[in-house]
Structures are given as structure tokens and as C-alpha cells.
Design a protein around this motif. Sequence first.
Motif: not given
Length: 200
Positions: A90-102
Motif C-alpha cells: 500500500w505504501r508503494v501503490q499510494r506513491l504510485h497513485a500520487l505520481a500518476d495523479g501528477i
Amino acid sequence: MKLYHSPTSPFARKVRILIREKGAANRVSEELISTMEDPAALHAANPLGKIPALVMNDGTSYFDSPLICEYLDVALEGPTFIPASNIERWRVQRLHALADGIMDASVSLTFERMRPEAQRSEMWMGRWRRAIERGIAVLEAEVTDLDGALDLGGIATGAALGYLDFRHAGLDWQSKAPELAGWWKDFAKRPSLVETAPPA
């Protein structure tokens, strides 16, 4: 396997970085395609007409970059970039989602700027710029999460920052996030990033 992509798409670049970090560039052929031309081959691979799209040898296709990354992380040999354990996953996927949002906000801003000036929406452009700035601020505050072994969150962050430098250098994100900028300076030197860099 065949990957439809554009050299300027940060979402496709994320997938292409992962493939190279897996050491699997020889297992996935990459085919350039223009979404603006609305090609039939892309529609067959992705009914939504978006890239990236991954086509298997039997014709099965996967689309949406998070799904493609997750599939390739399991299907290809090599290091794993999405942890199996829940807390780390979940830590990795949260960071992934933030980057995708950017990336989402950045690509939207790019397309809006391509419209004739009289048709551009300053309201939406402002909202996308602020979304990018807030996302960068979170990455700056949590930059230590990018240290250590490479994972999909770091790969996605690199793709997002590379796109900002490519299309939106005027936002000057690096002066506002010096720790993140230092991470990016080193990360951008990885062969997988150099090989997938958008055209100058």
C-alpha cells in the motif's frame, strides 16, 4: 508481447522503465503509435483508444498503465517492484497513485495549452497547476520513501518528474522541492531512464 506507446507519454514511459529494470526489453516489442490518428490497431488493443496498451501473443490485451505494470511485474522474470506484503504494497501503490495523479494533471495541462488561446480554460489550467504543486509538495515531504530498493512508486515518480521537465519546465518545480530535485538528478541517470527519455 507488444507494447503500443508514444515516446512523449509519461504513462507509457513508466511501463517502459519497468520493462528495462526487469531486464526484459528483448521480451516486449515496442511499437510507436499516434493516438491523435485514432488508429484501428490501437482500438483493437484498447477500446478506449489510449496508450499504453499491451498485447499478448494470443491477442489478449491489457490497458491502463497500473494494470500493465502489475501484470508485467508478475509475468516477467527479474526483480519485483510491487511488494507482496500489505503494508509495503500500500505504501508503494499510494506513491504510485500520487505520481500518476501528477501525470494526469500534467498531461491535461499540456492538451489544454495546445488548444487555440481563445478556447483555453484558465480555471482548469489553474486547477491542474495547483494539483501538480500540491503533489510535488507531498513528494518533497516524503522524499525519504524514494530511498532504498527501487519499486513502482519510484519508477512512477521518475516518469512524472521527467514529464514535468519535458513539457512544463516553466513550473520550476525543482526550486520548490530541492530534496526531490536532488533525488531526481541521480535517478534520471539510470540507463532505463536515459533509454526512455522523451525526444529533446
